[in-house]
Scaffold this motif. Structure first.
Motif, PDB file in Angstrom:
ATOM      1  N   HIS A   1       9.249  -2.484  -0.956  1.00 24.89           N
ATOM      2  CA  HIS A   1       8.026  -2.770  -1.712  1.00 24.89           C
ATOM      3  C   HIS A   1       7.155  -3.696  -0.859  1.00 24.89           C
ATOM      4  CE1 HIS A   1      10.665  -6.187  -2.602  1.00 24.89           C
ATOM      5  NE2 HIS A   1       9.551  -6.896  -2.751  1.00 24.89           N
ATOM      6  N   LEU A   2       5.899  -3.769  -1.200  1.00 24.52           N
ATOM      7  CA  LEU A   2       4.969  -4.595  -0.446  1.00 24.52           C
ATOM      8  C   LEU A   2       4.808  -5.949  -1.127  1.00 24.52           C
ATOM      9  CD1 LEU A   2       2.286  -1.903   0.447  1.00 24.52           C
ATOM     10  CD2 LEU A   2       4.269  -2.651   1.780  1.00 24.52           C
ATOM     11  N   SER A   3       4.603  -6.956  -0.314  1.00 24.68           N
ATOM     12  CA  SER A   3       4.497  -8.317  -0.832  1.00 24.68           C
ATOM     13  C   SER A   3       3.360  -9.037  -0.110  1.00 24.68           C
ATOM     14  CB  SER A   3       5.820  -9.063  -0.612  1.00 24.68           C
ATOM     15  OG  SER A   3       6.001  -9.345   0.776  1.00 24.68           O
ATOM     16  N   GLY A   4       3.283 -10.316  -0.330  1.00 21.22           N
ATOM     17  CA  GLY A   4       2.279 -11.121   0.332  1.00 21.22           C
ATOM     18  C   GLY A   4       2.517 -11.277   1.823  1.00 21.22           C
ATOM     19  N   MET A   5       3.632 -10.765   2.325  1.00 17.37           N
ATOM     20  CA  MET A   5       3.925 -10.838   3.749  1.00 17.37           C
ATOM     21  C   MET A   5       3.218  -9.733   4.540  1.00 17.37           C
ATOM     22  SD  MET A   5       5.652 -13.519   3.913  1.00 17.37           S
ATOM     23  CE  MET A   5       6.155 -13.451   5.618  1.00 17.37           C
ATOM     24  N   ALA A   6       2.447  -8.902   3.850  1.00 15.98           N
ATOM     25  CA  ALA A   6       1.628  -7.860   4.488  1.00 15.98           C
ATOM     26  C   ALA A   6       2.456  -6.921   5.359  1.00 15.98           C
ATOM     27  CB  ALA A   6       0.496  -8.491   5.305  1.00 15.98           C
ATOM     28  N   GLU A   7       3.567  -6.466   4.806  1.00 16.28           N
ATOM     29  CA  GLU A   7       4.422  -5.544   5.545  1.00 16.28           C
ATOM     30  C   GLU A   7       3.720  -4.225   5.882  1.00 16.28           C
ATOM     31  OE1 GLU A   7       6.992  -7.839   2.531  1.00 16.28           O
ATOM     32  OE2 GLU A   7       5.086  -6.717   2.530  1.00 16.28           O
ATOM     33  N   HIS A   8       2.641  -3.934   5.143  1.00 12.48           N
ATOM     34  CA  HIS A   8       1.971  -2.643   5.323  1.00 12.48           C
ATOM     35  C   HIS A   8       1.058  -2.601   6.551  1.00 12.48           C
ATOM     36  CE1 HIS A   8      -0.838  -5.246   3.240  1.00 12.48           C
ATOM     37  NE2 HIS A   8      -1.828  -4.420   3.558  1.00 12.48           N
ATOM     38  N   ILE A   9       0.789  -3.733   7.167  1.00 11.49           N
ATOM     39  CA  ILE A   9      -0.050  -3.729   8.365  1.00 11.49           C
ATOM     40  C   ILE A   9       0.814  -3.323   9.553  1.00 11.49           C
ATOM     41  CG2 ILE A   9      -1.530  -5.074   9.878  1.00 11.49           C
ATOM     42  CD1 ILE A   9      -2.633  -4.541   7.042  1.00 11.49           C
ATOM     43  N   CYS A  10       0.461  -2.212  10.157  1.00 13.21           N
ATOM     44  CA  CYS A  10       1.314  -1.639  11.206  1.00 13.21           C
ATOM     45  C   CYS A  10       1.185  -2.426  12.500  1.00 13.21           C
ATOM     46  CB  CYS A  10       0.941  -0.174  11.447  1.00 13.21           C
ATOM     47  SG  CYS A  10       2.035   0.609  12.642  1.00 13.21           S
TER      48      CYS A  10
END
Length: 408
Positions: free
Chosen positions: A84-93
């Motif tokens: 899941h995505l969180s405030g750690m911005a895991e979605h930025i490649c």
């Protein structure tokens, strides 16, 4: 093999893998897993990528975890799974490569529609925007793979210069996940910055039997394994490889385009057919017959002593014909000897260089007990002394890459 951690933060011995090579050393790969039964293969895929040196992080869709356990992916990658995505911005490649395998119809169509609603689709959206290399392996039932809207989307892959579709294996009415070594090879090839990237390379391997009659052949002991490894290394480098391989039962990797030959005559035709299509480099490792029967009998010679002797005549030297007809072709050839000194072996290799080979791989039977020692020889003398078939393949491809541009 040596044990490698791949990254310094993986100290647990159970999570470590054996190193195969360093093709992916220092590379960060995002392994994106969507919800299909092929997801069960992804822990093994992650470990195989790590064996080549990669640091792997798994991203999952919600449905993926119905097919593969989060703990299995943590074990395979050696790190936390992004579920899941969180405030750690895991979605930025920030990765070097994104590999979506398996990629379901739902995930692929979301990607093409620009939908970013889970860790996988959001990371892919970022990768497309960052121009990060993206590999997608469609994996689903054949009826879904033939869905017209999916096929339209897959056909648009060329619109993104950083997107490559890895074709599935078709069988049992399914578009199956490619073999793991094919996915790994695609990852290595995509990230390659090798000088031979984009070059057309012809590689020959294995025996070239000569006919006694329509049933019997004279052949030799060579299997083509070394030439197949060279083809694999050249493919990893990003070259466009054509492998000509004698039929010995050896199965080359499915990602290496291969043309098989049954005998010397077929081999000869295949060599010149391939060269006529345009090649930058020729690597001639095939164990080509030096002699052939003076006459070839029709049918089958009766058994029971009908053959008492077989007069032989020399065959044409194919590499000499190649050099004469293609004087600008960069050539590497092979020389195998028995019962000669090292000094004589190297002298023979130098003579081969003087007569048109840019590089020669020379070895002696005496040096191949428990290893596969060889000398790679160029105009300047010995340039490398590999000790195994894998080392010969890697060092030869690298040596050609270092010298090819100077040859032009």
């Amino acid at each position: 093999m040596d044990i490698t951690h791949n990254t310094s933060d993986i100290d647990n011995q159970d999570l470590q893998v054996e190193s195969i090579d360093d093709h992916l050393l220092g590379k960060h790969i995002a392994l994106c897993v969507s919800g299909g039964i092929a997801a069960i293969e992804t822990p093994k895929l992650a470990r195989q990528l790590r064996r080549h040196g990669a640091r792997v992080t798994a991203y999952t869709t919600p449905d993926a975890l119905k097919f593969v356990g989060q703990a299995a992916l943590e074990w395979g990658t050696g790190r936390e799974v992004i579920t899941h995505l969180s405030g750690m911005a895991e979605h930025i490649c920030m990765d070097d490569l994104v590999l979506v395998a398996p990629a379901t119809l739902n995930t692929i169509n979301k990607v093409y529609a620009g939908i970013a609603d889970n860790p996988v689709t959001t990371l892919v959206a970022s990768a497309l925007g960052n121009h990060t290399p993206l590999l997608i392996a469609p994996t689903m039932h054949e009826s879904l793979y033939n869905n017209p809207f999916l096929r339209q989307n897959l056909a648009r892959a060329s619109e993104c210069n950083n997107l490559t579709i890895i074709a599935p294996r078709i069988g049992e009415h399914k578009a199956k996940l490619p073999h793991l070594d094919t996915l790994v090879a695609a990852s290595i090839r995509t990230l390659s910055t090798h000088p031979l990237r984009g070059k057309d390379i012809l590689i020959t391997a294995g025996p070239t039997p000569v006919k006694i009659d329509d049933v019997r052949r004279i052949t030799n002991v060579f299997s083509g394994r070394l030439g197949t490894l060279i083809a694999q290394e050249a493919h990893y480098a990003g070259a466009n490889v054509t492998l000509l391989l004698g039929k010995t039962g050896l199965r080359p990797p499915e990602y290496v385009p291969t043309i098989f030959h049954n005998d010397y005559d077929e081999y000869t035709r295949n060599v010149f057919d391939a060269l006529a299509k345009g090649q930058d480099i020729g690597i001639f490792s095939a164990a080509v017959a030096d002699y052939s029967p003076e006459t070839v009998a029709q049918g089958k010679i009766p058994s029971g002593g009908a053959i008492t002797s077989i007069p032989l005549v020399p065959t044409r030297k194919i590499i000499n014909d190649v050099r004469e007809r293609y004087p600008d072709l960069y050539m590497a050839s092979f020389k195998y000897q028995i019962g000669v000194s090292k000094e004589n072996l190297l002298a023979i290799a130098q003579q081969r260089v003087a007569h048109g080979s840019n590089l020669v791989v020379a070895n002696r039977a005496e040096d191949m007990v428990g290893s596969h020692h060889a000398y790679i020889v160029g105009e300047e003398g010995v340039i490398a002394t590999p000790q195994t078939k894998h080392e010969i393949a890697r060092m030869l491809v690298d040596s050609i890459g270092e010298r090819y541009e100077q040859h032009q």
